[in-house]
Enzyme design. Structure first.
Site, PDB file in Angstrom:
ATOM      1  CE  LYS A  55      -3.823  -1.465  -0.202  1.00  0.00           C
ATOM      2  NZ  LYS A  55      -5.017  -1.476  -1.270  1.00  0.00           N
ATOM      3  CB  SER A 274      -3.511 -11.209   2.660  1.00  0.00           C
ATOM      4  OG  SER A 274      -2.293  -9.871   2.271  1.00  0.00           O
TER       5      SER A 274
HETATM    6  C1  LIG Z   1      -1.854  -7.431   4.056  1.00  0.00           C
HETATM    7  C2  LIG Z   1      -2.695  -6.993   2.622  1.00  0.00           C
HETATM    8  N1  LIG Z   1      -3.336  -7.908   1.694  1.00  0.00           N
HETATM    9  C3  LIG Z   1      -4.102  -8.093   0.496  1.00  0.00           C
HETATM   10  C4  LIG Z   1      -4.923  -6.165  -0.038  1.00  0.00           C
HETATM   11  C5  LIG Z   1      -5.227  -6.246  -1.288  1.00  0.00           C
HETATM   12  O1  LIG Z   1      -4.808  -5.336  -2.351  1.00  0.00           O
HETATM   13  P1  LIG Z   1      -5.960  -4.212  -3.082  1.00  0.00           P
HETATM   14  O2  LIG Z   1      -6.617  -3.530  -1.873  1.00  0.00           O
HETATM   15  O3  LIG Z   1      -4.972  -3.612  -4.048  1.00  0.00           O
HETATM   16  O4  LIG Z   1      -7.152  -5.280  -3.617  1.00  0.00           O
HETATM   17  C6  LIG Z   1      -4.287  -5.841   1.304  1.00  0.00           C
HETATM   18  C7  LIG Z   1      -5.083  -4.150   1.296  1.00  0.00           C
HETATM   19  O5  LIG Z   1      -4.981  -2.939   1.733  1.00  0.00           O
HETATM   20  C8  LIG Z   1      -3.342  -5.948   2.466  1.00  0.00           C
HETATM   21  O6  LIG Z   1      -3.448  -5.244   2.867  1.00  0.00           O
END
Ligand SMILES: Cc1ncc(COP(=O)(O)O)c(C=O)c1O
Length: 464
Positions: A55, A274
């Site tokens: 981010k 994630s």
């Molecule tokens: C830890 C984590 N994984 C995945 C994502 C997903 O990314 P996106 O918001 O670009 O779909 C985010 C987004 O905040 C995140 O903070």
């Protein structure tokens, strides 16, 4: 000094560290956790960004874009709803450029992220919201951010709708991956949150080679993976363009956390939950065929998720799983924890909770003395919307302000929060003070509004 600063990694300011085609985050091939014979799977390690997550790219691009459009200028303050990482990135870009940040967020976000945001100087507003902010929830983080943005001096960049979010990936992540794979990437895989990552990378990579497969991974409903959204939650996301993707798959909490553990132990890659989720999805979707080169985005690392680890692997946190002194530590919850869980669960019984329609009748004086309604949400949310006649004693202030409760321990009292979760422990707290006739409102103020009961101010007045 070298002509390319990235050669020696000497920078004029920390912002020079932000990734770009010349200064990419690393791509690391995975071996032991990948059961394939032919396909090569690479992880893109996004915690190599200066503030620790994917981010950072989005935060930098949202700010650059707003400055260039003239919607953000010195003296402004930023407000942004965030599940953590966007807030951390914006806080630091804001510190570097002189924009203070306020961030309404769910109290369900890991303590680590909430604490570090405060450490970075952010004005954190904790809300009784779901893990991932849901647009449209009356008192959710997004609604609160939109309200704040109406105040003079505040600017909402809004990562949920702003095209500068996917554009960050179109400008940086996509070109990095194209260059790092020498144009040979065949599959791009990302977890789905705001969908900035998949949309921006997908658009860039397909502009280079329309045959690149763009694949999305989402968690199950009721998941415990910050930053990503279940299929149901995705329906509310403006930057989710499924027609642009080639495939999507669901991953369970268990699959995500198990693979996250294996990545750390077997690959020595310090991936967060994630990342485990995205890789678990990649292993379901990517074909094991010669020539396949897949890149999976690993958004952040495990260090922010100690509390999630304790939830999913309680045997690793003996301090929490240890139970009563003298009891053996183990994977099972301690007797104390079981007792506490049981007490909170028992509050769902008909004697300790009250349904919306019943409370409405009681407040009309139909069933004897009217109960006192105690709303335990933060003051701003109370001011925004509450049950007429309710008093506000925010949960965080309850023990200091218990003197404001009625002296009569038989007085009928109903505790109210956003969705009926936080009011339960406060009901228990009042019982511990000796109140005999205290109940919790089922479904909270959300349910009250849904059942079209009167509010102050009136809902219709608010909408106008
Ligand atoms: C830890 C984590 N994984 C995945 C994502 C997903 O990314 P996106 O918001 O670009 O779909 C985010 C987004 O905040 C995140 O903070």
């Amino acid at each position: 000094m070298a002509s390319n600063p990235h050669e020696l990694r000497v920078y004029d300011s920390v912002l020079g560290l932000l990734s770009s085609e010349e200064n990419p985050t690393p791509l690391v091939r995975l071996h032991r956790v990948v059961p394939f014979r032919h396909a090569k799977i690479y992880a893109k390690l996004e915690w190599y960004n200066p503030f620790g997550a994917v981010k950072d790219r989005v935060a930098a691009n949202l700010v650059r874009d707003a400055e260039e459009r003239g919607t953000l200028a010195p003296g402004n303050k930023l407000v942004e709803a965030t599940s953590g990482n966007t807030g951390l990135g914006l806080a630091m870009i804001g510190n570097a450029k002189g924009y203070p940040l306020r961030t309404p967020l769910s109290a369900a976000i890991p303590l680590e992220k909430r604490t570090v945001l405060r450490f970075f100087g952010t004005d954190v507003q904790e809300l009784d919201d779901s893990l991932c902010p849901a647009p449209g929830a009356p008192e959710g983080a997004i609604a609160t951010a939109r309200e704040t943005a109406k105040q003079p001096g505040f600017v909402l960049l809004d990562q949920y709708t702003n095209e500068a979010n996917p554009d960050a990936h179109f400008r940086t992540t996509g070109p990095e991956i194209w260059r790092q794979t020498e144009g040979k990437i065949t599959h791009f895989v990302a977890g789905l949150g705001t969908c900035g990552t998949i949309t921006g990378n997908g658009r860039f990579l397909k502009s280079k080679n329309p045959a690149v497969k763009v694949l999305g991974v989402y968690p199950e409903d009721g998941h415990d993976i910050p930053g990503v959204r279940s299929k149901r939650q995705l329906a509310q996301t403006k930057l989710y363009f499924p027609q642009e993707y080639n495939g999507e798959v669901e991953v369970t909490n268990r699959e995500a956390f198990d693979l996250c553990l294996r990545l750390n132990r077997e690959e020595s890659v310090i991936a967060g939950p994630s990342s485990g989720m995205a890789l678990a999805g990649a292993l379901k979707l990517v074909p094991d065929e010669p020539g396949v080169i897949a890149v999976v985005i690993f958004p952040d690392n495990i260090f922010k998720y100690a509390s999630s680890v304790c939830r999913h692997f309680p045997q690793m946190c003996p301090a929490l799983a240890g139970g009563m002194p003298g009891e053996a530590a183990g994977a099972a919850p301690s007797r104390n924890e079981q007792l506490m869980d049981e007490m909170i669960e028992n509050l769902k019984n008909p004697y300790d909770s009250v349904a919306v329609t019943d409370l409405a009748r009681e407040l009309n004086g139909a069933d004897g003395p009217k109960p006192l309604v105690v709303d335990v949400r933060p003051a701003e949310q109370f001011a925004d919307l509450h049950i007429p006649g309710a008093v506000n004693l925010p949960q965080s202030e309850l023990s200091q302000r218990k003197g404001e409760l009625p002296p009569d321990r038989n007085a009928p009292i109903v505790m109210v929060c956003g969705i009926g979760k936080f009011s339960k422990p406060t009901t228990l707290y009042l019982k511990s003070l000796g109140y005999r006739n205290v109940r919790s409102l089922k479904g909270g103020i959300n349910e009250w509004v849904r059942k079209q009961q009167p509010t102050a101010p009136a809902v219709a007045a608010k909408v106008n």
